[in-house]
Write a protein that holds these residues in place. Sequence first.
Motif, PDB file in Angstrom:
ATOM      1  N   PHE A   1      -4.187  -2.612   4.485  1.00 13.58           N
ATOM      2  CA  PHE A   1      -4.591  -3.521   3.418  1.00 13.58           C
ATOM      3  C   PHE A   1      -4.935  -2.770   2.132  1.00 13.58           C
ATOM      4  O   PHE A   1      -4.539  -3.183   1.027  1.00 13.58           O
ATOM      5  N   PHE A   2      -5.671  -1.664   2.259  1.00  9.49           N
ATOM      6  CA  PHE A   2      -6.153  -0.968   1.073  1.00  9.49           C
ATOM      7  C   PHE A   2      -5.141   0.029   0.492  1.00  9.49           C
ATOM      8  O   PHE A   2      -5.323   0.487  -0.646  1.00  9.49           O
ATOM      9  N   MET A   3      -4.085   0.358   1.234  1.00  8.06           N
ATOM     10  CA  MET A   3      -3.108   1.324   0.711  1.00  8.06           C
ATOM     11  C   MET A   3      -2.477   0.864  -0.606  1.00  8.06           C
ATOM     12  O   MET A   3      -2.504   1.619  -1.597  1.00  8.06           O
ATOM     13  N   PRO A   4      -1.887  -0.337  -0.679  1.00 10.64           N
ATOM     14  CA  PRO A   4      -1.291  -0.744  -1.968  1.00 10.64           C
ATOM     15  C   PRO A   4      -2.331  -0.937  -3.066  1.00 10.64           C
ATOM     16  O   PRO A   4      -2.024  -0.760  -4.252  1.00 10.64           O
ATOM     17  N   LEU A   5      -3.564  -1.284  -2.699  1.00  9.45           N
ATOM     18  CA  LEU A   5      -4.608  -1.459  -3.708  1.00  9.45           C
ATOM     19  C   LEU A   5      -5.052  -0.117  -4.276  1.00  9.45           C
ATOM     20  O   LEU A   5      -5.366  -0.001  -5.466  1.00  9.45           O
ATOM     21  N   ALA A   6      -5.064   0.913  -3.425  1.00 10.27           N
ATOM     22  CA  ALA A   6      -5.490   2.236  -3.872  1.00 10.27           C
ATOM     23  C   ALA A   6      -4.480   2.863  -4.820  1.00 10.27           C
ATOM     24  O   ALA A   6      -4.853   3.599  -5.749  1.00 10.27           O
ATOM     25  N   PHE A   7      -3.185   2.577  -4.593  1.00 11.05           N
ATOM     26  CA  PHE A   7      -2.128   3.191  -5.404  1.00 11.05           C
ATOM     27  C   PHE A   7      -1.418   2.159  -6.272  1.00 11.05           C
ATOM     28  O   PHE A   7      -0.231   2.297  -6.572  1.00 11.05           O
ATOM     29  N   ARG A   8      -2.133   1.122  -6.660  1.00 10.32           N
ATOM     30  CA  ARG A   8      -1.552   0.082  -7.501  1.00 10.32           C
ATOM     31  C   ARG A   8      -1.227   0.646  -8.883  1.00 10.32           C
ATOM     32  O   ARG A   8      -1.848   1.620  -9.335  1.00 10.32           O
ATOM     33  N   PRO A   9      -0.252   0.049  -9.566  1.00 10.13           N
ATOM     34  CA  PRO A   9       0.113   0.525 -10.907  1.00 10.13           C
ATOM     35  C   PRO A   9      -1.083   0.499 -11.855  1.00 10.13           C
ATOM     36  O   PRO A   9      -1.867  -0.442 -11.874  1.00 10.13           O
TER      37      PRO A   9
END
Length: 308
Positions: free
Chosen positions: A197-205
């Motif tokens: 869940f947090f992976m895309p939020l951590a590396f969001r544009p």
Amino acid sequence: MTPSQARMLPVLALLVTMLLWSSSFIAMKVAVMELDPMLVMFGRMTAASLCFACCWRSLRRVTYRKGDWKPLLFMSLCEPCAYFVFEAYALRYTSASQAGMVVSTMPLFVAMAAFIFLRERLSRQVWAGFAVALCGVVWLTLAGEATEHASNPLLGNILECLAMASATGYVVTAKRLSSHYPPLFITAVQAFTGMVFFMPLAFRPGTALPETIPLLPALAVVYLGVAISLVAYGFYNYGVSKMPAGQASAFINLIPVLTLLMGQVFLDEVFTPQQYVAAALVLAGVVLSQTGSAADSGQQDTGRQNTV
């Protein structure tokens, strides 16, 4: 092991959990002051997942029941996903001590959930305790002054209240699942779901990733992942599997006191005189609600072990 010793194990597990959870506010505050909150959460969940990967053989022996992916997913979305989104940002705007005080309302959120979803009756004293505690939280928030540890106490404490609502969904669902799944499995599901869940939020544009991570925030993230996400949740899931959810949630009353002490020792956080009175009002409301439900919970807790 004697029966009395066996009964003490869940209590000791929950006491250790409260101590660790109280320290998590300090560690989280240290981490989010230097790093993006979502990056902190991804690192925390990754550290916990790596630990659970070492226990893969034990997890493979768990018998999965058809259709349980729905409550397992809901539980994980409540906590760690939604809970830590709210709490990570809350600790950017409020102090660890104030956040810990808001957490003391958790038993009241659980009681409200039981009233709404399980049709459990609540006494007038429980409702009175809820009102007193809520007034205390509002007073605590409005009496807060913007400092380096709490730049916007109003926003931060509102976010922490939303985190408590999310945690309520976790507590109720985890209690139901604990009748079939061992604590290690439940905690592992939370960790792996949280990492994804947090992976895309951590590396969001647009996220400014640090070129180097300071040592203290890095250690705080590892501590959160191993000691809190792994050890604390494992102990809590064990404790809640051995006693009623309402009784287990009462241990959360220890968090505000421990967090207040740790905030003063490690972060030099201080309350204003009004906030000390407001904090006492919060705790008084929680205690009032717990004593008010004591008579009823003794009759309801046995059934709650299978229905929550």
